[in-house]
Design a protein around this motif. Structure first.
Motif, mmCIF file in Angstrom:
data_model
loop_
_atom_site.group_PDB
_atom_site.id
_atom_site.type_symbol
_atom_site.label_atom_id
_atom_site.label_comp_id
_atom_site.label_asym_id
_atom_site.label_seq_id
_atom_site.Cartn_x
_atom_site.Cartn_y
_atom_site.Cartn_z
ATOM 1 N N VAL A 170 0.839 -1.201 0.000
ATOM 2 C CA VAL A 170 0.000 0.000 0.000
ATOM 3 C C VAL A 170 0.872 1.249 0.000
ATOM 4 O O VAL A 170 0.582 2.237 -0.698
ATOM 5 N N GLU A 171 1.994 1.208 0.751
ATOM 6 C CA GLU A 171 2.872 2.372 0.835
ATOM 7 C C GLU A 171 3.488 2.698 -0.523
ATOM 8 O O GLU A 171 3.598 3.867 -0.910
ATOM 9 N N TYR A 172 3.866 1.665 -1.252
ATOM 10 C CA TYR A 172 4.476 1.889 -2.557
ATOM 11 C C TYR A 172 3.453 2.466 -3.533
ATOM 12 O O TYR A 172 3.749 3.370 -4.317
ATOM 13 N N LEU A 173 2.224 1.932 -3.456
ATOM 14 C CA LEU A 173 1.159 2.437 -4.334
ATOM 15 C C LEU A 173 0.856 3.892 -3.993
ATOM 16 O O LEU A 173 0.655 4.726 -4.898
ATOM 17 N N THR A 176 3.449 6.035 -5.457
ATOM 18 C CA THR A 176 3.272 6.135 -6.906
ATOM 19 C C THR A 176 2.260 7.225 -7.250
ATOM 20 O O THR A 176 2.500 8.073 -8.119
ATOM 21 N N PHE A 177 1.116 7.207 -6.551
ATOM 22 C CA PHE A 177 0.109 8.249 -6.790
ATOM 23 C C PHE A 177 0.669 9.633 -6.489
ATOM 24 O O PHE A 177 0.402 10.604 -7.182
ATOM 25 N N ARG A 183 3.905 15.218 -10.784
ATOM 26 C CA ARG A 183 4.243 15.436 -12.194
ATOM 27 C C ARG A 183 3.098 16.140 -12.908
ATOM 28 O O ARG A 183 3.318 17.058 -13.711
ATOM 29 N N ALA A 184 1.858 15.747 -12.609
ATOM 30 C CA ALA A 184 0.696 16.358 -13.267
ATOM 31 C C ALA A 184 0.578 17.833 -12.922
ATOM 32 O O ALA A 184 0.162 18.640 -13.756
ATOM 33 N N ARG A 185 0.969 18.167 -11.688
ATOM 34 C CA ARG A 185 0.899 19.577 -11.274
ATOM 35 C C ARG A 185 2.146 20.344 -11.664
ATOM 36 O O ARG A 185 2.261 21.534 -11.396
#
Length: 368
Positions: A170-173, A176-177, A183-185
């Motif tokens: 869960v921490e890695y996911l 990732t988000f 990057r999107a911002r």
């Protein structure tokens, strides 16, 4: 049976697709993608890359080893004073296995190491014997300990399996988000840490705050204390296995014709006081002093005690947080390390409690 095969097929396909996506984003910089920002810094991997480039320019003859608590020691200063070409190979959360593995790895790159300067954290000898994540995931370093841990090929496979296994957490996911959103911002944050070509550490944000007069040391110390309380809260004794790695390092460097100098790295006075009241730190520090004194007698290696800042002419203000000295603290420590025994340390840096010659079992009790 057909239904089970279909379900398993979809599960495998989903796992492969998710794994590929996580590998591509690489939020912790473990796979060398570099396509997205990272949430953490893997000093081992970064410094291995830097070391290869630095070694290609000219042979590296001196290593500074230790943890992030010694990252502010400037190798250029050590080179200027010793005439040897130094690289700061200190890594985050270093334990004794890191010291030995990094020395062997540097030698394997062809570096003619003549001098090793080692800032020893007491927690580097933690009796849990647990490998730090970034060491556990690093097959190149782990292979350097293959003689102690088994076959080199098996160690490499285990390290890579561990690295991929950690992707499905869960921490890695969450990481990732986080980096995809950044990057999107198009966020351009000031990096927390940056290394120069010789392994020296900059804290860009903290250094800017210091220059602007907005750095809040009290807040940084308070925020840092719980992590050290957690580290020492579970430490009961010095690990014989880790002590074995340290002593092996000393004997290998000496067998190679090199010199080793070890000092106990400092903690902020507030950290020392807290740990003394709530953990076994005082006893562990005493055991470390005694073990180093014995090592010095048996091997002739130089050992020093800089567990508290006044021992090298520093004070409670020369810090970035509860465990990491700032530029002034690093300058004072470097000066003391390089001048100790040569009689050229500035008198202004010397205080009665900082007469830190060769370590003895009865050394200064660090004010505890």
């Amino acid at each position: 049976m057909h239904f089970l095969k279909v379900v398993l097929g979809w599960v495998i396909a989903f796992a492969v697709l998710l794994g590929g996506l996580l590998w591509y984003v690489d939020p912790r910089g473990q796979f060398g993608g570099g396509r997205f920002p990272t949430v953490t810094l893997d000093a081992r991997r970064q410094k291995m890359d830097l070391f290869r480039a630095f070694e290609e320019q000219a042979p590296v003859q001196g290593l500074i080893l230790g943890s992030s608590r010694s990252m502010k020691l400037d190798p250029a200063v050590f080179s200027e004073r010793t005439g040897l070409r130094f690289f700061n190979f200190t890594v985050d959360a270093a334990k004794a296995e890191d010291y030995l593995a990094i020395y062997r790895w540097a030698k394997a790159q062809g570096a003619p190491i003549r001098r090793v300067m080692l800032g020893l954290d007491v927690e580097a000898l933690h009796n849990d014997n647990a490998l730090f994540t970034n060491f556990r995931h690093n097959p190149d370093l782990r292979r350097m300990l293959s003689a102690e841990q088994g076959g080199a090929a098996l160690v490499g496979v285990e390290a890579n399996v561990s690295r991929f296994k950690d992707m499905f957490t869960v921490e890695y996911l969450r990481d990732t988000f986080k980096v995809v959103a950044a990057r999107a911002r198009s966020e351009q944050k000031v990096p927390f840490m940056q290394f120069t070509a010789n392994g020296y550490l900059h804290y860009p944000g903290r250094e800017r705050q210091r220059a602007a007069g907005t750095f809040d040391l009290t807040q940084e110390v308070s925020a840092c204390l719980p992590s050290y309380l957690n580290i020492y809260g579970g430490m009961q004794s010095l690990s014989p296995q880790r002590w074995g790695y340290l002593e092996t390092l000393v004997r290998e460097v000496q067998a190679d014709g090199g010199q080793v100098e070890i000092w106990i790295s400092p903690l902020h006075p507030a950290t020392t006081e807290l740990l003394a009241n709530q953990t076994r730190y005082t006893q562990l520090l005493g055991q470390t002093r005694a073990a180093l004194a014995s090592l010095g007698r048996r091997t002739g290696v130089t050992v020093r005690d800089y567990a508290s800042p006044e021992r090298f002419g520093s004070n409670a203000q020369d810090w970035y947080d509860c465990a990491h000295i700032d530029n002034r603290g690093a300058e004072l420590l470097s000066r003391r390390l390089l001048s100790e025994g040569k009689g050229d340390a500035p008198r202004s840096d010397r205080s009665p409690s900082s007469a830190s010659g060769p370590l003895t079992v009865k050394g200064n009790p660090n004010g505890l």
